[in-house]
Scaffold this motif. Structure first.
Motif, mmCIF file in Angstrom:
data_model
loop_
_atom_site.group_PDB
_atom_site.id
_atom_site.type_symbol
_atom_site.label_atom_id
_atom_site.label_comp_id
_atom_site.label_asym_id
_atom_site.label_seq_id
_atom_site.Cartn_x
_atom_site.Cartn_y
_atom_site.Cartn_z
ATOM 1 N N ALA A 441 0.829 -1.206 0.000
ATOM 2 C CA ALA A 441 0.000 0.000 0.000
ATOM 3 C C ALA A 441 0.863 1.254 0.000
ATOM 4 O O ALA A 441 0.574 2.225 -0.714
ATOM 5 C CB ALA A 441 -0.930 -0.008 1.214
ATOM 6 N N LEU A 477 -5.285 -0.052 -4.638
ATOM 7 C CA LEU A 477 -5.512 0.641 -3.367
ATOM 8 C C LEU A 477 -7.004 0.746 -3.047
ATOM 9 O O LEU A 477 -7.406 0.615 -1.882
ATOM 10 C CB LEU A 477 -4.896 2.037 -3.420
ATOM 11 N N GLU A 478 -7.817 0.961 -4.058
ATOM 12 C CA GLU A 478 -9.247 1.058 -3.813
ATOM 13 C C GLU A 478 -9.839 -0.307 -3.468
ATOM 14 O O GLU A 478 -10.664 -0.427 -2.559
ATOM 15 C CB GLU A 478 -9.941 1.663 -5.035
ATOM 16 N N ARG A 481 -8.691 -1.574 0.136
ATOM 17 C CA ARG A 481 -8.755 -0.558 1.202
ATOM 18 C C ARG A 481 -8.940 -1.185 2.576
ATOM 19 O O ARG A 481 -8.259 -0.824 3.536
ATOM 20 C CB ARG A 481 -9.891 0.413 0.911
ATOM 21 N N SER A 482 -9.858 -2.141 2.694
ATOM 22 C CA SER A 482 -10.110 -2.754 4.005
ATOM 23 C C SER A 482 -8.874 -3.468 4.523
ATOM 24 O O SER A 482 -8.589 -3.444 5.732
ATOM 25 C CB SER A 482 -11.275 -3.746 3.911
ATOM 26 N N LEU A 485 -6.014 -0.882 5.468
ATOM 27 C CA LEU A 485 -6.409 -0.124 6.653
ATOM 28 C C LEU A 485 -6.290 -0.997 7.901
ATOM 29 O O LEU A 485 -5.815 -0.541 8.953
ATOM 30 C CB LEU A 485 -7.834 0.396 6.494
ATOM 31 N N SER A 511 -5.077 10.467 -1.369
ATOM 32 C CA SER A 511 -6.358 10.753 -0.711
ATOM 33 C C SER A 511 -7.179 11.772 -1.487
ATOM 34 O O SER A 511 -8.417 11.784 -1.386
ATOM 35 C CB SER A 511 -6.124 11.237 0.727
ATOM 36 N N ASN A 514 -9.902 10.299 -3.643
ATOM 37 C CA ASN A 514 -11.050 9.681 -2.963
ATOM 38 C C ASN A 514 -11.416 10.488 -1.720
ATOM 39 O O ASN A 514 -11.428 9.975 -0.615
ATOM 40 C CB ASN A 514 -10.723 8.233 -2.580
ATOM 41 N N TRP A 517 -13.898 9.273 1.034
ATOM 42 C CA TRP A 517 -13.623 8.203 1.989
ATOM 43 C C TRP A 517 -13.477 8.792 3.391
ATOM 44 O O TRP A 517 -12.576 9.589 3.656
ATOM 45 C CB TRP A 517 -12.329 7.483 1.632
ATOM 46 N N TRP A 520 -9.988 8.560 5.827
ATOM 47 C CA TRP A 520 -8.790 9.408 5.893
ATOM 48 C C TRP A 520 -8.632 10.053 7.262
ATOM 49 O O TRP A 520 -7.501 10.311 7.703
ATOM 50 C CB TRP A 520 -8.836 10.472 4.800
#
Length: 767
Positions: A441, A477-478, A481-482, A485, A511, A514, A517, A520
């Motif tokens: 990431a 990355l999209e 994401r889970s 993170l 960021s 998006n 989201w 962030w």
């Protein structure tokens, strides 16, 4: 109506005469009796001689026969039915199971089966495969369909459980023997070899209209010998496996019920009154059962057995994840047992992948995540995941190589992980996945960084499989994401503070793509916490500024944004970091503007512009551009559009001049921002025709960069101008697209676009 006694003779002759006396065509009788025209024609021609009682009764009712004539018709039919030979099982030994009275939904799938029945080509007898995950009601559906279709198959309907989930499934040889006995073949006439039995079955049934239900099939090899070669028969197979190796079959993959269908099933089991008394609890039960028919049936039957129990009580028990599978049992029905049947069928390595995948964060996971958690090579993990899809235990994404669990199956898999893997093993698996995910990431996000823009995946844990370019990095990355993170949280909890700072810093520029989201806020708060843990004041100021931005732009909490900006300002001034001082003043000004404190906002913006204007670094110049754009925007909002236009023209000139070493794409974004504000300034001055070109250029720039959080407000601004230019149709199309886009990125200007569409409707009413 009594049609009188027909002439004596065989069934076909009697039926023809009775139909003629009733004045009905074959089509008329077919419609009235619910028997297909082809089946009726076969009966009258003598091709079919022994229809079942229910078919005879349906014909008698349609013809209006009296009891005596009906009995004579039934007697003629009985003479044509197969007789059991000595030593044979009775022909009804494989009779259809009882239909479920409260069967619910599945209308389209049933309609497709009915359509197949009407169009059977004897050269290619249809085979229907009903597949899907455990608990979807495949057998219930197949049995219900068989009962519905029974009149179309007057020569018999037979159901055979192949025990595909048992440790030793029924062999094709044994299954063939049972089917041969059911169609009237004596034991002494049944061949010894499987192939010979299959040939005999095909021969015996080739002219019969039979319905064969082969339930709970294990694999392709088990069912192939049981399939008719020719003839007017229909075969329905149910299996938890996809049986992808079976060719020329009609596939019916049952899905979950829709919420309204789930509530309808519950209603049919427990009654309308109880559902109407507690409608929200009924909805909660449906959702907590994951709309899985088996879970809903268990819940319904449990409630039916406890007529005084409130639905809310069961809903509260189901809401406790640790108790949910325990709660979902009624008598011999258990959701856990249904899942366990499939789990026991798996090879050990497939079991490991399934239970470890339950440790993944978020609603879905990739083969990479599964491989890391199960400690397997990627190629193997990808192959095993597909095997689990075929087994009905994972759901594949329709467009990408990602997988998800049904909620209840994920609970079951997590139980197996707790039972079969030690705590240390699970921790090691999650640590391994988190380290890898956070490294990838960070490397992927750095591709978007203005200072570290690069096309090589520096720091990636596996450069060979790393995203090849910025677009692939964005997609990764999209999608993940889970996972990343969760990896950031795990690194933070473990005290890996520098890794947290590096990852959060890398995400700064990404960021912007998006902004909608809400994560962030968490990402940059963790950056602040990590910097404080390390005593790194400069990193603390930087991440406090990022945090202020995220509060302002992502979650619209402007009080929190001002607090974060003021904290950043205090730290930056203490260490003499003028760049961060300028950014903190700018972010604080944005929060003050949104809080209605306009004078204070303008003062801070002017101070920020002066501070950043003295900076010689590229970051200082970019910060100055940002502050000037914001300053002009606020001035325009408060009636000073000429001043705003002058400032935004200055921003555009800086963008045209460019900045040494900065990517063209980055400067294009700043230019698109300046063009959007210039267009809005001109609109505020009533110069509508002049406003359109810069707004179109701005929208094109944001769309090219795939920055939806920026393009959709620009689209709205363009729609406003088009409406003022009286180009109503174009304005409507633009505004409707903006309404959709703003909703998808959770932008508060949704309210504005809705009001603008209403105004457009008023202007064009009656035109």
């Amino acid at each position: 109506m009594d049609t009188g006694t027909p002439t004596e003779g065989d069934l076909g002759q009697q039926l023809r005469e009775l139909r003629a006396r009733a004045g009905l065509s074959q089509e008329d009788l077919s419609h009235a009796a619910g028997v297909s025209v082809r089946a009726l024609a076969d009966l009258e021609r003598g091709r079919t001689r022994g229809p079942q009682r229910r078919t005879v009764q349906a014909l008698a009712d349609a013809l209006g026969l009296d009891p005596a004539t009906t009995a004579e018709l039934e007697q003629a039919a009985s003479l044509g039915r197969p007789r059991p030979s000595a030593g044979c099982a009775a022909p009804n030994a494989l009779a259809l199971p009882r239909d479920i009275q409260d069967f619910t939904a599945r209308g389209p799938a049933l309609d497709r089966l009915l359509a197949l029945t009407r169009e059977i080509d004897p050269a290619h007898p249809p085979v229907v495969l009903v597949s899907g995950k455990p608990g979807l009601g495949k057998t219930s559906f197949a049995v219900h369909a068989a009962h519905r279709l029974a009149p179309h198959f007057p020569d018999g309907q037979f159901a055979l459980d192949l025990h595909g989930m048992d440790p030793v499934p029924t062999t094709p040889r044994d299954a063939l023997a049972r089917l041969l006995r059911a169609v009237g073949v004596a034991d002494s006439a049944i061949p010894a070899e499987t192939e010979d039995r299959a040939g005999l079955l095909r021969s015996v049934i080739r002219n019969r209209r039979l319905l064969l239900l082969l339930d709970n099939a294990a694999d392709e090899e088990q069912v192939r010998p049981l399939l008719p070669g020719t003839g007017p028969s229909l075969t329905i197979i149910t299996s938890r496996h996809a049986l992808a190796g079976l060719a020329s079959v009609h596939r019916t993959e049952l899905g979950l019920l829709r919420r309204e269908e789930a509530i309808e099933l519950l209603t049919r089991i427990i009654g309308l009154r109880r559902v109407q008394q507690e409608p929200q609890a009924a909805r909660d039960i449906a959702d907590l059962c994951g709309h899985l028919p088996l879970a809903l049936r268990i819940s319904g039957q449990r409630l039916a057995a406890r007529p005084r129990e409130h639905l809310s009580r069961l809903a509260a028990q189901l809401a406790q994840e640790g108790r949910r599978l325990d709660t979902l049992q009624a008598g011999g029905l258990q959701v856990r047992a249904a899942f366990a049947l499939s789990y026991r069928q798996l090879a050990p390595v497939h079991r490991r992948l399934l239970r470890r995948a339950a440790l993944a964060a978020g609603p879905d996971f990739s083969p990479e995540t599964a491989a890391l958690l199960a400690d397997l090579p990627l190629a193997q993990a990808a192959r095993y995941a597909e095997d689990l899809v075929d087994a009905g235990l994972l759901q594949p994404d329709a467009a990408t190589e990602r997988y998800r669990f049904h909620d209840l199956l994920k609970l079951f898999a997590a139980e197996q992980s707790a039972a079969e893997d030690s705590t240390d093993m699970c921790d090691a698996a999650q640590d391994r996945a988190a380290r890898w995910m956070l490294r990838r990431a960070t490397a992927a996000a750095l591709r978007f960084d203005a200072d570290h823009h690069r096309n090589t995946p520096d720091g990636d844990p596996d450069p060979a499989s790393a995203p090849a370019d910025r677009e692939e990095a964005r997609v990764w990355l999209e999608a993940e994401r889970s996972q990343w993170l969760a990896a950031l949280r795990r690194a933070h909890a473990a005290g890996h503070h520098q890794q947290v700072i590096d990852a959060a810093e890398a995400m700064h520029w990404f960021s912007d793509l998006n902004q909608h989201w809400e994560v962030w806020v968490e990402v940059f708060q963790r950056g602040v916490d990590a910097a404080r843990a390390l005593g790194d004041k400069q990193a603390e100021a930087i991440h406090l500024n990022y945090l202020a931005w995220s509060y302002n732009v992502c979650v619209y909490d402007h009080h929190a944004a001002l607090m974060a900006a003021d904290a950043a300002l205090q730290v930056a001034r203490a260490i003499g970091d003028e760049l961060q001082v300028g950014w903190a003043l700018g972010y604080g000004a944005g929060a003050l503007d949104r809080l209605g404190r306009i004078g204070e906002s303008l003062d801070r913006l002017r101070e920020a512009a002066a501070c950043l204007g003295t900076q010689t670094s590229v970051q200082g110049r970019l910060g100055e551009l940002t502050v000037l754009n914001t300053l002009g925007t606020i001035l325009r909002r408060h009636g000073r559009a000429e001043e705003a236009l002058s400032i935004h023209r200055r921003c555009e000139a800086i963008c045209h001049a460019g900045m040494p070493g900065q990517p063209t794409e980055l400067m294009a974004m700043y230019q698109a921002t300046a063009q959007q504000q210039i267009g809005n300034d001109l609109a505020a001055l009533g110069r509508w025709s002049e406003a359109e070109p810069p707004l179109r250029q701005s929208l094109a720039g944001f769309e090219a960069a795939k920055m939806r959080a920026w393009s959709e407000p620009a689209r709205l601004d363009l729609g406003l101008v088009l409406r003022r230019l009286a180009r109503y149709q174009e304005a409507r199309e633009t505004l409707l697209a903006a309404r959709t886009g703003l909703g998808e990125v959770n932008n508060p200007r949704e309210v504005e676009v809705a009001a603008e569409i209403r105004e457009l409707d008023r202007l064009t009413a009656g035109s």
